[in-house]
Design a protein around this motif. Sequence first.
Motif, PDB file in Angstrom:
ATOM      1  N   PHE A 166       0.810  -1.280   0.086  1.00 57.71           N
ATOM      2  CA  PHE A 166       0.012   0.000   0.007  1.00 57.71           C
ATOM      3  C   PHE A 166       0.812   1.180  -0.027  1.00 57.71           C
ATOM      4  CE2 PHE A 166      -2.562  -3.235   1.995  1.00 57.71           C
ATOM      5  CZ  PHE A 166      -3.541  -3.321   1.014  1.00 57.71           C
ATOM      6  N   TYR A 167       1.986   1.156   0.234  1.00 55.99           N
ATOM      7  CA  TYR A 167       3.032   2.251   0.328  1.00 55.99           C
ATOM      8  C   TYR A 167       4.423   1.702  -0.176  1.00 55.99           C
ATOM      9  CZ  TYR A 167       2.067   1.196   5.231  1.00 55.99           C
ATOM     10  OH  TYR A 167       1.809   0.478   6.297  1.00 55.99           O
ATOM     11  N   PRO A 168       5.402   2.336  -0.570  1.00 58.22           N
ATOM     12  CA  PRO A 168       6.618   1.818  -0.960  1.00 58.22           C
ATOM     13  C   PRO A 168       7.310   0.993   0.064  1.00 58.22           C
ATOM     14  CG  PRO A 168       6.588   4.151  -1.394  1.00 58.22           C
ATOM     15  CD  PRO A 168       5.496   3.756  -0.623  1.00 58.22           C
ATOM     16  N   ILE A 169       7.579  -0.507  -0.298  1.00 53.63           N
ATOM     17  CA  ILE A 169       8.213  -1.415   0.508  1.00 53.63           C
ATOM     18  C   ILE A 169       9.300  -1.090   1.362  1.00 53.63           C
ATOM     19  CG2 ILE A 169       9.579  -3.561   0.312  1.00 53.63           C
ATOM     20  CD1 ILE A 169       6.679  -3.968  -0.352  1.00 53.63           C
ATOM     21  N   PHE A 170      10.207  -0.093   0.987  1.00 52.35           N
ATOM     22  CA  PHE A 170      11.288   0.234   1.915  1.00 52.35           C
ATOM     23  C   PHE A 170      10.661   1.199   3.336  1.00 52.35           C
ATOM     24  CE2 PHE A 170      10.816   3.959  -0.520  1.00 52.35           C
ATOM     25  CZ  PHE A 170      10.850   4.962   0.261  1.00 52.35           C
ATOM     26  N   THR A 171       9.567   1.500   3.107  1.00 55.30           N
ATOM     27  CA  THR A 171       8.907   2.229   4.048  1.00 55.30           C
ATOM     28  C   THR A 171       8.932   1.468   5.386  1.00 55.30           C
ATOM     29  OG1 THR A 171       7.981   3.749   2.641  1.00 55.30           O
ATOM     30  CG2 THR A 171       7.066   3.884   5.033  1.00 55.30           C
ATOM     31  N   TYR A 172       8.552  -0.018   4.972  1.00 58.08           N
ATOM     32  CA  TYR A 172       8.092  -0.643   6.341  1.00 58.08           C
ATOM     33  C   TYR A 172       9.436  -0.819   7.016  1.00 58.08           C
ATOM     34  CZ  TYR A 172       4.020  -2.329   4.068  1.00 58.08           C
ATOM     35  OH  TYR A 172       2.664  -2.176   3.589  1.00 58.08           O
ATOM     36  N   LYS A 173      10.522  -1.324   6.351  1.00 59.31           N
ATOM     37  CA  LYS A 173      11.999  -1.586   7.241  1.00 59.31           C
ATOM     38  C   LYS A 173      12.477  -0.033   7.853  1.00 59.31           C
ATOM     39  CE  LYS A 173      16.329  -3.815   6.838  1.00 59.31           C
ATOM     40  NZ  LYS A 173      17.054  -4.713   6.025  1.00 59.31           N
ATOM     41  N   ALA A 174      12.432   0.867   6.984  1.00 67.44           N
ATOM     42  CA  ALA A 174      12.607   2.325   7.502  1.00 67.44           C
ATOM     43  C   ALA A 174      12.204   2.985   8.850  1.00 67.44           C
ATOM     44  CB  ALA A 174      12.963   3.197   6.327  1.00 67.44           C
ATOM     45  N   TYR A 175      10.728   2.504   8.587  1.00 65.45           N
ATOM     46  CA  TYR A 175       9.892   3.134   9.755  1.00 65.45           C
ATOM     47  C   TYR A 175      10.189   2.273  11.114  1.00 65.45           C
ATOM     48  CZ  TYR A 175       6.184   5.387  12.101  1.00 65.45           C
ATOM     49  OH  TYR A 175       5.331   6.316  13.090  1.00 65.45           O
ATOM     50  N   ALA A 176      10.367   0.988  10.994  1.00 61.66           N
ATOM     51  CA  ALA A 176      10.469   0.040  11.928  1.00 61.66           C
ATOM     52  C   ALA A 176      11.783   0.448  12.819  1.00 61.66           C
ATOM     53  CB  ALA A 176      10.404  -1.277  11.641  1.00 61.66           C
ATOM     54  N   ASN A 177      12.874   0.639  11.985  1.00 68.86           N
ATOM     55  CA  ASN A 177      14.410   0.913  12.549  1.00 68.86           C
ATOM     56  C   ASN A 177      14.105   2.295  13.000  1.00 68.86           C
ATOM     57  OD1 ASN A 177      16.362  -1.058  11.881  1.00 68.86           O
ATOM     58  ND2 ASN A 177      14.904  -1.218  10.167  1.00 68.86           N
ATOM     59  N   VAL A 194      17.198   4.373  -2.488  1.00 67.18           N
ATOM     60  CA  VAL A 194      16.470   3.941  -3.464  1.00 67.18           C
ATOM     61  C   VAL A 194      16.972   4.423  -4.792  1.00 67.18           C
ATOM     62  CG1 VAL A 194      13.966   3.600  -4.410  1.00 67.18           C
ATOM     63  CG2 VAL A 194      14.326   3.446  -2.027  1.00 67.18           C
ATOM     64  N   SER A 195      16.969   3.607  -5.918  1.00 70.82           N
ATOM     65  CA  SER A 195      17.502   4.079  -7.220  1.00 70.82           C
ATOM     66  C   SER A 195      16.066   4.537  -7.881  1.00 70.82           C
ATOM     67  CB  SER A 195      17.864   2.986  -8.052  1.00 70.82           C
ATOM     68  OG  SER A 195      19.182   2.585  -7.274  1.00 70.82           O
ATOM     69  N   ASN A 196      16.206   5.849  -8.585  1.00 71.64           N
ATOM     70  CA  ASN A 196      15.313   6.290  -9.249  1.00 71.64           C
ATOM     71  C   ASN A 196      13.947   6.393  -8.523  1.00 71.64           C
ATOM     72  OD1 ASN A 196      16.852   6.617 -11.672  1.00 71.64           O
ATOM     73  ND2 ASN A 196      16.747   4.428 -12.080  1.00 71.64           N
ATOM     74  N   PRO A 197      13.947   7.234  -7.689  1.00 71.46           N
ATOM     75  CA  PRO A 197      12.635   7.060  -6.798  1.00 71.46           C
ATOM     76  C   PRO A 197      11.493   7.927  -7.602  1.00 71.46           C
ATOM     77  CG  PRO A 197      14.254   8.700  -5.824  1.00 71.46           C
ATOM     78  CD  PRO A 197      14.970   8.015  -7.005  1.00 71.46           C
ATOM     79  N   THR A 198      10.186   7.345  -7.151  1.00 65.67           N
ATOM     80  CA  THR A 198       8.993   8.036  -7.735  1.00 65.67           C
ATOM     81  C   THR A 198       8.960   9.451  -6.934  1.00 65.67           C
ATOM     82  OG1 THR A 198       7.493   6.966  -6.296  1.00 65.67           O
ATOM     83  CG2 THR A 198       8.093   5.947  -8.475  1.00 65.67           C
ATOM     84  N   GLU A 199       7.940  10.211  -7.405  1.00 62.17           N
ATOM     85  CA  GLU A 199       7.599  11.326  -6.394  1.00 62.17           C
ATOM     86  C   GLU A 199       7.127  11.050  -4.980  1.00 62.17           C
ATOM     87  OE1 GLU A 199       4.724  15.330  -6.615  1.00 62.17           O
ATOM     88  OE2 GLU A 199       4.964  13.932  -8.598  1.00 62.17           O
ATOM     89  N   GLU A 200       6.334  10.054  -5.034  1.00 66.52           N
ATOM     90  CA  GLU A 200       6.071   9.718  -3.746  1.00 66.52           C
ATOM     91  C   GLU A 200       7.020   9.177  -2.938  1.00 66.52           C
ATOM     92  OE1 GLU A 200       2.945   6.375  -1.761  1.00 66.52           O
ATOM     93  OE2 GLU A 200       3.890   5.816  -3.772  1.00 66.52           O
ATOM     94  N   GLU A 201       7.906   8.221  -3.472  1.00 67.45           N
ATOM     95  CA  GLU A 201       9.294   7.611  -2.729  1.00 67.45           C
ATOM     96  C   GLU A 201      10.076   8.820  -2.189  1.00 67.45           C
ATOM     97  OE1 GLU A 201       9.395   3.305  -4.714  1.00 67.45           O
ATOM     98  OE2 GLU A 201      10.524   5.127  -5.655  1.00 67.45           O
ATOM     99  N   GLU A 241       9.326  11.787  -1.644  1.00 69.08           N
ATOM    100  CA  GLU A 241       8.555  12.687  -0.436  1.00 69.08           C
ATOM    101  C   GLU A 241       9.001  11.862   0.634  1.00 69.08           C
ATOM    102  OE1 GLU A 241       4.296  13.690   1.312  1.00 69.08           O
ATOM    103  OE2 GLU A 241       4.657  13.161  -0.824  1.00 69.08           O
ATOM    104  N   LEU A 242       9.039  10.740   0.792  1.00 70.17           N
ATOM    105  CA  LEU A 242       9.155   9.887   1.872  1.00 70.17           C
ATOM    106  C   LEU A 242      10.500   9.683   2.051  1.00 70.17           C
ATOM    107  CD1 LEU A 242       6.709   6.817   1.351  1.00 70.17           C
ATOM    108  CD2 LEU A 242       6.385   8.594   2.813  1.00 70.17           C
ATOM    109  N   ILE A 243      11.485   9.845   1.252  1.00 72.03           N
ATOM    110  CA  ILE A 243      12.801   9.701   1.346  1.00 72.03           C
ATOM    111  C   ILE A 243      13.449  11.090   2.403  1.00 72.03           C
ATOM    112  CG2 ILE A 243      15.160   9.766   0.309  1.00 72.03           C
ATOM    113  CD1 ILE A 243      13.885   7.844  -1.640  1.00 72.03           C
ATOM    114  N   GLU A 244      12.874  12.093   1.878  1.00 72.12           N
ATOM    115  CA  GLU A 244      13.241  13.384   2.237  1.00 72.12           C
ATOM    116  C   GLU A 244      12.844  13.460   3.907  1.00 72.12           C
ATOM    117  OE1 GLU A 244      15.161  15.601   0.950  1.00 72.12           O
ATOM    118  OE2 GLU A 244      15.458  14.181  -0.502  1.00 72.12           O
ATOM    119  N   ARG A 245      11.616  12.952   4.082  1.00 75.68           N
ATOM    120  CA  ARG A 245      11.038  12.969   5.555  1.00 75.68           C
ATOM    121  C   ARG A 245      12.004  12.264   6.484  1.00 75.68           C
ATOM    122  NH1 ARG A 245       4.720  12.409   6.700  1.00 75.68           N
ATOM    123  NH2 ARG A 245       4.759  13.562   4.942  1.00 75.68           N
TER     124      ARG A 245
END
Length: 251
Positions: free
Chosen positions: A30-41, A70-77, A79-83
């Motif tokens: 439902f949201y980028p896969i990397f978000t799960y692991k990043a947020y957990a840590n 993340v390589s070639n992130p989408t606009e949504e990704e 936004e999350l990366i910057e946060r």
Amino acid sequence: MNWPKNWNEKVDFQLELLSRRRKNKKRIAFYPIFTYKAYANLLKASVCEVRKEYVKALEYTDVYVNVIEVSNPTEEEQELIERFKGWAEGNRYLYHLMNGNHEVIDPYLNYLDANPHEILIAFVNIVQAANQHSLDIDYALDRFDPYIKQFNTDMHLKGTYNMQMLNHRYIRFYYELAKYRLNQQRYATGIETLLTSLELSSSSNDDLMSIKSIDLYGKFRRHVTNQQEEQYTRLIEGLSSQNFGSRIKSI
């Protein structure tokens, strides 16, 4: 319990993720896969902060910073990366400082210039670190003096849970600042600041901080003026009228 830095933002972020989940029912993730692991840590780092395990907190921060590469992130990704990057920068300064590394103070202050909404909680920790590690932070207090003076007009907040948390941060700031000034033998301003902490603790029914303020006052009582003693007596009488004695039995 002292909640981790930016805890409210992390809760808001979690709610936002849940909202995106509802809006993207057709997507397997439902949201980028990397978000799960990043947020957990990120949350693991926050727990380590509460436990004062700052080296571990830094390790978990490194993990989620690596996860968001993340390589070639989408606009949504993006936004999350910057946060996540923003959280990581501020938290790294905090963890290093609380672990006794005073060299991060200057870059931390520069970070606060760009993120003024974090000044209050940051200075709670900066002054606490100064007390724990015998640091001189007068220049930091002078640099942000206009913001600190603004605390005096903002601190009497009541009503919502967030306001109660904010009040607790103001109380902690004045308590730590009082301890800092008293340890530097600046007794007049130290006691004045401590009485501010006690007054706000009393009006907010923060019994634990009231006890800590009373205890610190007792240690430096021989340095108080008659006027300060009169103010202290009035505050104690006010606490007595609020059934303070019966409440502290449950602490």
